[in-house]
Scaffold this active site. Structure first.
Site, PDB file in Angstrom:
ATOM      1  N   GLY A  14      30.788  -1.054  21.922  1.00 37.82           N
ATOM      2  CA  GLY A  14      29.466  -1.564  22.637  1.00 37.82           C
ATOM      3  C   GLY A  14      28.750  -2.563  22.135  1.00 37.82           C
ATOM      4  N   SER A  17      26.000  -5.301  23.923  1.00 36.48           N
ATOM      5  CA  SER A  17      24.425  -5.181  24.255  1.00 36.48           C
ATOM      6  C   SER A  17      24.014  -4.491  23.191  1.00 36.48           C
ATOM      7  CB  SER A  17      24.508  -4.310  25.522  1.00 36.48           C
ATOM      8  OG  SER A  17      23.135  -3.814  25.695  1.00 36.48           O
ATOM      9  N   GLY A  18      22.566  -4.386  23.283  1.00 35.35           N
ATOM     10  CA  GLY A  18      21.649  -3.831  22.166  1.00 35.35           C
ATOM     11  C   GLY A  18      22.021  -3.834  20.715  1.00 35.35           C
ATOM     12  N   GLY A  20      24.829  -2.857  19.226  1.00 37.25           N
ATOM     13  CA  GLY A  20      26.182  -3.419  18.907  1.00 37.25           C
ATOM     14  C   GLY A  20      26.143  -4.948  18.968  1.00 37.25           C
ATOM     15  N   TYR A 151      22.691  15.459  24.206  1.00 36.47           N
ATOM     16  CA  TYR A 151      22.771  14.336  23.684  1.00 36.47           C
ATOM     17  C   TYR A 151      22.522  14.549  22.106  1.00 36.47           C
ATOM     18  CZ  TYR A 151      21.453   9.545  22.176  1.00 36.47           C
ATOM     19  OH  TYR A 151      21.093   8.394  21.166  1.00 36.47           O
TER      20      TYR A 151
END
Ligand SMILES: NC(=O)c1ccc[n+]([C@@H]2O[C@H](COP(=O)([O-])OP(=O)(O)OC[C@H]3O[C@@H](n4cnc5c(N)ncnc54)[C@H](OP(=O)(O)O)[C@@H]3O)[C@@H](O)[C@H]2O)c1
Length: 244
Positions: A14, A17-18, A20, A151
């Site tokens: 990941g 994006s974000g 990562g 989650y």
């Protein structure tokens, strides 16, 4: 002055994006050679262009075991070993408990736990002794966030996994820790209903979301020898959300 990860090889799942992506930028700035993975080729290309020299993007889905095999074959061929694995992918939808389908349950557990488990298991042959494994947790595992039961449960399982890994890999000097962010300003936040986002930010004692770079700073600490006496633990970077 040399960086904190000079000469190290790191994988960040990941990484396009974000959290990562911010971590990939930070690791490269600190001297690491970084491999990033994600499903969308265009996002990976954008990330690679943003980060520049020092990063290699390998397209793939961490929930597909043959994609993980391809990822590790690429790392083995191009770098030969790994010093850091940041198993960062995870996620699941907001759904009231009574509305969760078996498919939705399996998808959330599949990405958050199963994929993280096999991302790490398949990395073992490439890991140097004294490597660092980092997983991304969530405050939803320790504090109720409405409509995130699946989650939250999947992220809670990562806390247990950090303990097991730290025990099973200690004889090789490999450390495993969980990095747990509070609300962080990453692309998924843009699609949150305004009310929910307001409530989420309101729950942070520091009164704001975290920036991805603030999580990356903690990931750098856990990846580097600065945290050499830490394993099997959880580091919260949450503006106090799960603490007070
Ligand atoms: N943002 C927050 O407030 C927050 C708080 C606590 C914990 N976290 C955790 O932090 C981690 C990163 O979240 P983020 O907010 O940075 O999200 P993000 O900006 O959406 O980034 C997610 C990354 O994961 C990749 N990804 C998703 N599914 C994948 C799959 N099956 N295979 C390979 N790559 C996949 C995405 O690329 P593709 O979509 O192209 O695959 C993207 O690179 C997650 O584990 C999340 O649960 C986030």
């Amino acid at each position: 002055m040399s960086g904190k990860l000079e000469g190290k090889v790191a994988l960040i799942t990941g990484g396009s994006s974000g959290i990562g992506l911010a971590t990939a930028q930070r690791f490269v700035a600190e001297g690491a050679r970084v491999f990033i993975t994600g499903r969308r080729a265009a996002e990976l290309q954008k990330a690679q262009a943003l980060i520049g020299k020092g990063v290699t993007a390998v397209q793939g889905d961490v929930t597909i075991l043959s994609d993980l095999d391809h990822l590790y074959a690429t790392i083995a061929r191009e770098a030969g070993h790994l010093d850091v694995v940041f198993a960062n992918t995870g996620g699941g939808p907001f759904e009231p408990f009574s509305a969760v389908s078996a498919e939705s349950f399996d998808t959330t557990f599949g990405l958050t736990i199963r994929a993280t488990f096999f991302t790490i298991q398949k990395a073992i042959p490439l890991l140097n002794n004294d490597a660092s494994i980092i997983m991304t947790g969530s405050i939803a595992a320790v504090k109720v966030v409405p409509h995130l039961s699946v989650y939250g449960a999947a992220k809670a399982a990562l806390r247990s996994l950090a303990r097991s890994l730290s025990f099973e890999l200690k004889d090789r000097g490999i450390r495993a820790n969980l990095l747990t962010p509070g609300p962080v300003d990453t692309p998924p936040m843009a699609s949150f209903p305004k009310e929910l986002l307001g409530a989420l930010v309101g729950s942070v004692p520091m009164g704001r979301m975290g920036a991805p770079g603030e999580i990356a700073a903690a990931a750098l600490f856990l990846a580097s020898s600065e945290s050499s006496f830490m394993t099997g633990t959880e580091v919260f970077v949450d503006g106090g959300t799960a603490q007070i």
